[in-house]
Every structure is written in C-alpha cells, then in structure tokens.
Scaffold this active site. Sequence first.
Site: not given
Ligand code: FAD
Length: 371
Positions: A194, A270, A366
């Site tokens: 991660r 998580s 995380e």
């Molecule tokens: C119900 C649920 C289940 C989940 N299950 C998992 C799982 O099984 N495994 C797992 O790994 N994660 C899981 N997650 C966490 C989440 O899905 C991941 O971390 C995902 O990658 C976040 O994506 P996001 O687009 O929402 O990013 P955001 O939450 O908007 O951002 C996350 C980070 O990435 C940066 N960021 C986002 N987009 C960009 C971009 N284009 N350029 C530069 N920086 C950027 C942001 O600044 C921030 O630091 C879960 C979350 C939820 C709500």
Amino acid sequence: MTIIENGSLRERNTFGIEATARQLVEYDTVEELQAFIRERNAQLHRERNAQLHREKNSQLPKETGADVEVPNCQSPLLHIGGGSNLLFLGNVEGTVLHSNIRHIQVTAEEGDTIYVRVGAGILWDDWVQYAIDSSWYGLENLSLIPGEVGASAVQNIGAYGAEAKDFILFVDTVDLLTGEVRHFTAEECRYGYRDSIFKHELRGRYAVTHVHFRLSHNFQPRLDYGNIRHALQERGIEEYDLTPQQLRQTIVEIRRSKLPDPSELGNAGSFFTNPIVGRADYERIAATYPSAPHYPVDADHVKIPAGWMIEQCGWKGRTLGHAGVYEKQALVLVNRGGATGQEVKALCHAIQQDVQQRFGILITPEVNFIG
Ligand SMILES: Cc1cc2nc3c(=O)[nH]c(=O)nc-3n(C[C@H](O)[C@H](O)[C@H](O)COP(=O)(O)OP(=O)(O)OC[C@H]3O[C@@H](n4cnc5c(N)ncnc54)[C@H](O)[C@@H]3O)c2cc1C
C-alpha cells in the site's frame, strides 16, 4: 475545465465528511492541467513580486523594486481521486484538483501480452470490468476496490493476493510545481505494501494522468488467498471451468458481504495498515495470545492483522462521538452520521493508544489525513 469556488467535498469523500475547498478544479486533458499550473505560477510570481516590492519600498522608500526571485515552495495543490482514502479534518483553504481524463488506449501487443494506457479519472472498478470484457486478464482479484485509476498507482491498491504494482509498467504524471510531464517506471515508483514514492518524498508533488498496465490474454486465476476457493465451491463453480467473469463476481460478492457500502455507511475501507513486526515482537505477543493470527513476511518479519488487535482491545462495534468501529470488521472506521474529520481522528488516536498499550505496537493509518 471546470473551476468551482468554495466547492463542496461532501460527495467527494466516501466518509461523507462535510468540508469545502476554496477552489475545486476539474480538468479534462494534460494540456489543461499544464495551462492551469503555469497560469497559477505566473499569478503567484506577480503577487510575490508585488508584495516584495511593497516591503522594499516601505523600508527604502527611495529605491525602485528590481525583479525578485520567487522562492521555491512545495505545491499547495491537493489532487484527489474518488476520495475513498481521504479524511478531511476541516475545510481545504487551497485548490483541490480532480482529473476527468477517461480514455483507454492499447499501446502495444506481443503474443499474449497487452499494454494499455488508462486515464487517471476512470473508476478503478470500471477499468477492471472493461479489461475483463476485452479479454485482458490479471485484475480480477482487484474487483470492486473503490476509487480511480490514478490513485491506484499512488496507493498500490491490493486485495486477495494481488496488487496494482503487479500490473503497472509505468506512470505518466504532471509536476504540480512546474507543469512538466514526467514518466515514472514501476521501479522508480518504489512500490511496497500500500505504498509508493508518491506517499513519501514526492507526496503531493505529481498529478498522475495515466497509468500503463501490462495484462494478458491468458487467464491465470489466483485462488490461493483467503476464502476464494471456498466461495467458488459454495457457488458450485469448478476451478477447471472458472471464467474471469465468475471470478470477478465471486470477489465482488465476498467484498460486499464484508465491507460496508460507503453510500450507506460512510467509511474509507481499512483505516489502518497491518503492522509488519520483528519476530521477537511477534513471539512476545504470542506468549500471551498463542492463537494470534500472523503471516510470515520473511525470515525476520511477521504481519499481524491490525483488525484483530483492535478487536482484542474491545473496540469492534463501539462508537465515539459520531464515529465508530464497524460491527463486522474492526479495521474499518465509520461515520455513524454527521461525524467530523476531527471526531474520526480522535477515534483513531484512542484506538492507537489502546493497541500500543496492550500489544506494544503502533498501528498507523492507511487513510490520508487532509488538513
Ligand atoms: C469500502 C472500501 C473498501 C476498500 N478496499 C480496499 C482494498 O481492498 N484495497 C485497497 O488497497 N484499498 C481499499 N480501499 C481504499 C481505496 O479504495 C484506495 O486507497 C483507492 O486507491 C483510493 O482511490 P481514490 O481515487 O478514492 O483516491 P483518493 O482517496 O481521492 O486519494 C488517495 C491518495 O491518492 C492521491 N491521488 C488521488 N488521485 C491522484 C492523482 N490522479 N494524481 C496524484 N495523486 C492522486 C490523493 O492525493 C491521496 O493521497 C477501500 C476503500 C473503501 C471505501
């Protein structure tokens, strides 16, 4: 490009926390993002020069101001994706960027291997479905992870024995300080559990615009993790007969049965990472808790599920303020309705303290705290 002043972030974070951004910018192309950064830099330069000029004039009223160097500063821009790993602690006083780059392009094919460039603004799970529909395989175990493609390369998302890094070849970015394009190989991204360079020394510096994936026409299911085999058996699906779509569907159903749907109960998946501890620490814990779950990482290190430790501390299902710990999975913190980011943070700290006291181990979030 769309620019919204004082834009709401309520629908842009899966915790459902109320917050606003002074400016919310949605861009559709790399060129639009570059133009925005250059215009912003020019404006900052003008403002800084004018300010220094005023300061100089007030100290030395007779001198005229020469052109002044703008000091280099870290970017105050915040790039978000789907907000599924963010905790807003208050309003964002700066600019929030979001990508609408949403195309998928095959860049090369060699035998069974296919190379695909994917826009950062595509929903991760839409990409997984698209890949399977196109007979490009590998991502099935990563089905239904919330968020967008861009963030997958920042977070190195993972589930059921697979990680994004297994498929990422390189990442296209734009430098938020200069507007220049830069490509990172997977090696340069320094992927770990991660984790990536974008969460450390390059935190907040680059916008991911595209991610290049290497997939295969050859379906090789990974079934050795968790309860996948058991779930397939329950559904009467034989391994030799298994299709990629069936594997995806099974993963989707397992996930739905375990994790709260953010549209019904605000959460960010998580909340803590599972700590990797030295063998001596594990043995100390096992002396008190012989059945402590653990997964060997290498000869000297062991991973202990944070959720198990939180549960042992009695936090599962509990509530503090308007935030709480999910009843079915202690690793997930939830918004019970109207929680502020500060309340979730307070809950996080209370849990960390208890776990530290009982197990002598610091569990770390995380989730990205903003503010
Ligand atoms: C119900 C649920 C289940 C989940 N299950 C998992 C799982 O099984 N495994 C797992 O790994 N994660 C899981 N997650 C966490 C989440 O899905 C991941 O971390 C995902 O990658 C976040 O994506 P996001 O687009 O929402 O990013 P955001 O939450 O908007 O951002 C996350 C980070 O990435 C940066 N960021 C986002 N987009 C960009 C971009 N284009 N350029 C530069 N920086 C950027 C942001 O600044 C921030 O630091 C879960 C979350 C939820 C709500």
